[in-house]
Design an enzyme around this catalytic site. Structure first.
Site, PDB file in Angstrom:
ATOM      1  N   HIS A 156      -1.195  15.306  21.326  1.00  0.00           N
ATOM      2  CA  HIS A 156      -0.748  16.391  21.534  1.00  0.00           C
ATOM      3  C   HIS A 156      -0.679  15.980  22.971  1.00  0.00           C
ATOM      4  CE1 HIS A 156      -4.934  16.802  20.085  1.00  0.00           C
ATOM      5  NE2 HIS A 156      -4.972  17.213  21.778  1.00  0.00           N
ATOM      6  N   VAL A 203      -8.159  17.466  17.818  1.00  0.00           N
ATOM      7  CA  VAL A 203      -7.376  17.958  16.586  1.00  0.00           C
ATOM      8  C   VAL A 203      -5.958  16.754  16.475  1.00  0.00           C
ATOM      9  CG1 VAL A 203      -4.878  19.592  15.824  1.00  0.00           C
ATOM     10  CG2 VAL A 203      -7.130  20.759  17.374  1.00  0.00           C
ATOM     11  N   ASN A 218      -5.841  13.617  24.836  1.00  0.00           N
ATOM     12  CA  ASN A 218      -7.277  12.812  24.626  1.00  0.00           C
ATOM     13  C   ASN A 218      -7.070  12.210  23.583  1.00  0.00           C
ATOM     14  OD1 ASN A 218      -8.132  14.452  26.885  1.00  0.00           O
ATOM     15  ND2 ASN A 218      -8.393  16.100  25.401  1.00  0.00           N
TER      16      ASN A 218
HETATM   17  P1  AMP Z   1      -8.584  18.177  22.198  1.00  0.00           P
HETATM   18  O1  AMP Z   1      -9.648  18.765  22.366  1.00  0.00           O
HETATM   19  O2  AMP Z   1      -7.925  17.677  23.317  1.00  0.00           O
HETATM   20  O3  AMP Z   1      -7.940  17.385  20.557  1.00  0.00           O
HETATM   21  O4  AMP Z   1      -7.292  20.116  22.255  1.00  0.00           O
HETATM   22  C1  AMP Z   1      -6.962  20.128  21.089  1.00  0.00           C
HETATM   23  C2  AMP Z   1      -6.739  21.855  21.448  1.00  0.00           C
HETATM   24  O5  AMP Z   1      -5.882  22.427  20.778  1.00  0.00           O
HETATM   25  C3  AMP Z   1      -7.442  22.336  21.747  1.00  0.00           C
HETATM   26  O6  AMP Z   1      -7.687  23.010  23.794  1.00  0.00           O
HETATM   27  C4  AMP Z   1      -7.467  24.156  21.447  1.00  0.00           C
HETATM   28  O7  AMP Z   1      -7.731  25.370  22.080  1.00  0.00           O
HETATM   29  C5  AMP Z   1      -6.018  23.170  20.821  1.00  0.00           C
HETATM   30  N1  AMP Z   1      -5.611  24.151  19.428  1.00  0.00           N
HETATM   31  C6  AMP Z   1      -5.918  24.183  18.366  1.00  0.00           C
HETATM   32  N2  AMP Z   1      -5.878  25.456  17.232  1.00  0.00           N
HETATM   33  C7  AMP Z   1      -4.449  25.859  17.959  1.00  0.00           C
HETATM   34  C8  AMP Z   1      -4.004  26.461  17.527  1.00  0.00           C
HETATM   35  N3  AMP Z   1      -3.885  27.022  16.090  1.00  0.00           N
HETATM   36  N4  AMP Z   1      -2.703  26.689  18.523  1.00  0.00           N
HETATM   37  C9  AMP Z   1      -3.013  27.080  19.695  1.00  0.00           C
HETATM   38  N5  AMP Z   1      -3.673  25.900  19.945  1.00  0.00           N
HETATM   39  C10 AMP Z   1      -5.048  25.415  19.622  1.00  0.00           C
END
Ligand code: AMP
Length: 111
Positions: A97, A93, A84
């Site tokens: 990723h 985040v 995303n």
């Molecule tokens: P996005 O919304 O594409 O930025 O994805 C961020 C992803 O990070 C989401 O699916 C969250 O569930 C995941 N996430 C956030 N914090 C953590 C964490 N500490 N450990 C593992 N996954 C996380």
């Protein structure tokens, strides 16, 4: 400003680590959206795909090959790999990723 995924990459924040090498880390998503939901990140802080440049070409290619390796490791024949880019696309985040998801049917076009 601290970056949670930089913390996971350097080990200062706990995660369910699946894979790591010199350049890349993969771990289980905290809030899985599929039976298998991994996140693959570069150790290098790149906020989003659009912040990457030519110097990151090998790194970006390596991430895709790590995804292939994980697919083999977990015997995933069908999976979705998605990033995303930007809040409007669902990015929450700000560290590049790739979501690697498998184990259920996925709609197309994506919602
Ligand atoms: P996005 O919304 O594409 O930025 O994805 C961020 C992803 O990070 C989401 O699916 C969250 O569930 C995941 N996430 C956030 N914090 C953590 C964490 N500490 N450990 C593992 N996954 C996380």
């Amino acid at each position: 400003m601290t970056c949670i995924f930089c913390g996971i990459a350097d080990g200062s924040i706990k995660s369910q680590l699946i894979y790591e090498d010199e350049h890349v880390v993969a771990f289980k998503d905290l809030n899985p959206q599929a039976p298998t939901h991994l996140l693959i990140i570069p150790r290098k802080h790149i906020a989003r795909l659009c912040e990457a440049d030519e110097k990151d070409a090998a790194l970006l290619g390596h991430i895709l090959l790590v995804a292939k390796k994980l697919a083999q490791q977990f015997d995933l024949k069908d999976f979705r790999l998605v990033t995303n880019n930007g809040k409007g696309a669902g990015q929450s985040v700000d560290h590049l990723h790739f979501h690697m998801m498998a184990g259920r049917r996925f709609l197309w076009p994506a919602g």
